[in-house]
Write a protein that holds these residues in place. Structure first.
Motif, PDB file in Angstrom:
ATOM      1  N   VAL A  32      59.555  31.658  49.606  1.00  0.00           N
ATOM      2  CA  VAL A  32      59.665  31.818  51.061  1.00  0.00           C
ATOM      3  C   VAL A  32      58.334  32.272  51.660  1.00  0.00           C
ATOM      4  O   VAL A  32      57.649  33.134  51.117  1.00  0.00           O
ATOM      5  N   ARG A  33      57.987  31.665  52.796  1.00  0.00           N
ATOM      6  CA  ARG A  33      56.817  32.071  53.565  1.00  0.00           C
ATOM      7  C   ARG A  33      57.244  32.392  54.995  1.00  0.00           C
ATOM      8  O   ARG A  33      58.303  31.968  55.435  1.00  0.00           O
ATOM      9  N   ILE A  55      59.838  30.197  57.083  1.00  0.00           N
ATOM     10  CA  ILE A  55      59.542  28.771  56.931  1.00  0.00           C
ATOM     11  C   ILE A  55      60.401  28.250  55.784  1.00  0.00           C
ATOM     12  O   ILE A  55      60.141  28.535  54.605  1.00  0.00           O
ATOM     13  N   ARG A  56      61.444  27.510  56.120  1.00  0.00           N
ATOM     14  CA  ARG A  56      62.383  27.039  55.106  1.00  0.00           C
ATOM     15  C   ARG A  56      62.058  25.640  54.599  1.00  0.00           C
ATOM     16  O   ARG A  56      62.593  25.210  53.568  1.00  0.00           O
ATOM     17  N   ASP A  57      61.204  24.915  55.308  1.00  0.00           N
ATOM     18  CA  ASP A  57      60.858  23.563  54.890  1.00  0.00           C
ATOM     19  C   ASP A  57      60.187  23.587  53.524  1.00  0.00           C
ATOM     20  O   ASP A  57      59.203  24.306  53.307  1.00  0.00           O
ATOM     21  N   GLY A  58      60.711  22.778  52.620  1.00  0.00           N
ATOM     22  CA  GLY A  58      60.126  22.685  51.290  1.00  0.00           C
ATOM     23  C   GLY A  58      60.513  23.817  50.352  1.00  0.00           C
ATOM     24  O   GLY A  58      60.053  23.861  49.212  1.00  0.00           O
ATOM     25  N   VAL A  59      61.356  24.745  50.822  1.00  0.00           N
ATOM     26  CA  VAL A  59      61.777  25.870  49.984  1.00  0.00           C
ATOM     27  C   VAL A  59      63.079  25.498  49.274  1.00  0.00           C
ATOM     28  O   VAL A  59      64.073  25.166  49.941  1.00  0.00           O
ATOM     29  N   PRO A  60      63.122  25.525  47.959  1.00  0.00           N
ATOM     30  CA  PRO A  60      64.352  25.164  47.235  1.00  0.00           C
ATOM     31  C   PRO A  60      65.462  26.171  47.478  1.00  0.00           C
ATOM     32  O   PRO A  60      65.210  27.357  47.704  1.00  0.00           O
ATOM     33  N   SER A  61      66.700  25.678  47.465  1.00  0.00           N
ATOM     34  CA  SER A  61      67.862  26.543  47.626  1.00  0.00           C
ATOM     35  C   SER A  61      68.524  26.769  46.279  1.00  0.00           C
ATOM     36  O   SER A  61      68.562  25.869  45.439  1.00  0.00           O
ATOM     37  N   ILE A  62      69.066  27.964  46.086  1.00  0.00           N
ATOM     38  CA  ILE A  62      69.656  28.337  44.807  1.00  0.00           C
ATOM     39  C   ILE A  62      70.961  29.100  45.032  1.00  0.00           C
ATOM     40  O   ILE A  62      71.260  29.507  46.154  1.00  0.00           O
ATOM     41  N   LEU A  63      71.724  29.281  43.964  1.00  0.00           N
ATOM     42  CA  LEU A  63      72.901  30.134  44.005  1.00  0.00           C
ATOM     43  C   LEU A  63      72.440  31.578  44.071  1.00  0.00           C
ATOM     44  O   LEU A  63      71.605  32.010  43.287  1.00  0.00           O
ATOM     45  N   ASN A  64      72.961  32.327  45.028  1.00  0.00           N
ATOM     46  CA  ASN A  64      72.583  33.728  45.180  1.00  0.00           C
ATOM     47  C   ASN A  64      72.776  34.480  43.868  1.00  0.00           C
ATOM     48  O   ASN A  64      73.786  34.333  43.183  1.00  0.00           O
ATOM     49  N   LYS A  75      76.745  21.760  49.133  1.00  0.00           N
ATOM     50  CA  LYS A  75      77.504  21.081  48.077  1.00  0.00           C
ATOM     51  C   LYS A  75      76.744  21.102  46.753  1.00  0.00           C
ATOM     52  O   LYS A  75      77.362  21.147  45.683  1.00  0.00           O
ATOM     53  N   GLU A  76      75.418  21.043  46.822  1.00  0.00           N
ATOM     54  CA  GLU A  76      74.618  21.049  45.596  1.00  0.00           C
ATOM     55  C   GLU A  76      74.832  22.339  44.821  1.00  0.00           C
ATOM     56  O   GLU A  76      74.976  22.324  43.590  1.00  0.00           O
ATOM     57  N   MET A  77      74.856  23.464  45.514  1.00  0.00           N
ATOM     58  CA  MET A  77      75.082  24.746  44.864  1.00  0.00           C
ATOM     59  C   MET A  77      76.493  24.830  44.299  1.00  0.00           C
ATOM     60  O   MET A  77      76.712  25.350  43.195  1.00  0.00           O
ATOM     61  N   LEU A  78      77.460  24.304  45.044  1.00  0.00           N
ATOM     62  CA  LEU A  78      78.841  24.319  44.560  1.00  0.00           C
ATOM     63  C   LEU A  78      78.993  23.444  43.319  1.00  0.00           C
ATOM     64  O   LEU A  78      79.765  23.767  42.410  1.00  0.00           O
ATOM     65  N   THR A  79      78.257  22.348  43.265  1.00  0.00           N
ATOM     66  CA  THR A  79      78.279  21.492  42.075  1.00  0.00           C
ATOM     67  C   THR A  79      77.764  22.256  40.864  1.00  0.00           C
ATOM     68  O   THR A  79      78.298  22.134  39.757  1.00  0.00           O
TER      69      THR A  79
END
Length: 262
Positions: free
Chosen positions: A16-17, A26-35, A68-72
């Motif tokens: 995160v930046r 700035i969320r663009d380009g930042v990967p999302s993960i399971l908390n 949905k990706e995280m739920l998968t």
């Protein structure tokens, strides 16, 4: 036994930046993960499932379609069912509004014995959603669970405090929130990944969960984030020199006296 795990998709805080002008993430380009804490909650529930194979595990989250990706991933770890609450009417919700939506989703699910969640989300660090859900469902709750033991319809938990621990017993149904010391989350298995990729994720909107629209969304949220910022860097450290430890201590004391610190 039927267990619900509340999870959240969050940005990887290592990536995160912050925009220095707008003071926003700035969320663009930042990967999302399971908390992280939610992963611990899911792991503990999956351990129950390992011990009692008839246990049914449902993971529940609120977020955009990308969640949905995280739920998968949760399904690939071993969860049986995944439900996503996604609706523009839910967008911009703070912790109070989010807990209203999740509580409504849990009521729609209906029959459950236990609700597990992470202590807090790494993108907010409020630790409020879990307790708020418990209050709205009128459930007994224990937060900061470090150890967990299930015995029929009774659970015994060790709750971490700032200066020690509490040992608490309570009856099901109840809500618990996990901390990272509870366990080490498992990796996704190959059979689990294959199954998850072919499994459908249930998506409910605000109408499906029959939530009062005046209690969710940005307008219903009593808290707002005005600015995010990076703390100013600290000054450069000073190296105390000396040939021996005694000489370095003497030089340090002399320097502190010069600055009138001692």
């Amino acid at each position: 036994m039927k267990i619900i795990v509340c999870v959240k998709q969050v940005p990887d805080t290592n990536e995160v930046r912050i925009d220095p002008e707008k003071g926003t993430l700035i969320r663009d380009g930042v990967p999302s993960i399971l908390n992280h804490d939610d992963a611990n909650a899911l792991e503990e529930v999956l351990r129950i499932k390992d011990q009692y194979p008839d246990t049914h595990v449902t993971v529940l989250t609120m977020g955009p379609p990308q969640a949905k990706e995280m739920l998968t991933d949760c399904l690939a770890m071993g969860a049986d069912e995944a439900i996503l609450l996604s609706d523009r009417a839910l967008g911009g919700s703070d912790t109070w509004a989010t807990s209203n939506a999740l509580a409504a989703g849990i009521k729609r699910i209906g029959d459950y014995d236990l609700i597990f969640a992470g202590r807090q989300a790494i993108d907010g660090d409020t630790a409020q959603v879990g307790p708020q859900i418990a209050e709205k469902l009128e459930l007994p709750q224990v937060t900061y669970v470090k150890e967990f033991q299930l015995n029929d319809r009774e659970v015994t938990v060790k709750r971490a405090l700032e200066n020690g621990y509490e040992l608490i017993k309570l009856q099901l149904p109840c809500l618990l929130t996990a901390i990272k010391e509870l366990n080490k989350p498992r990796y996704m298995s190959v059979p689990g990944i294959y199954k998850a990729c072919t499994q459908e994720i249930t998506v409910w909107n605000a109408e499906d969960i029959k939530v009062d629209l005046s209690t969710v969304g940005l307008k219903a949220s009593p808290t707002n984030v005005y600015r995010s910022f990076t703390p100013a860097p600290k000054g450069k450290g000073i190296t105390v020199e000396g040939e021996t430890a005694k000489e370095m201590v003497s030089n340090l004391v002399g320097s502190l006296r010069e600055k009138h610190i001692i």
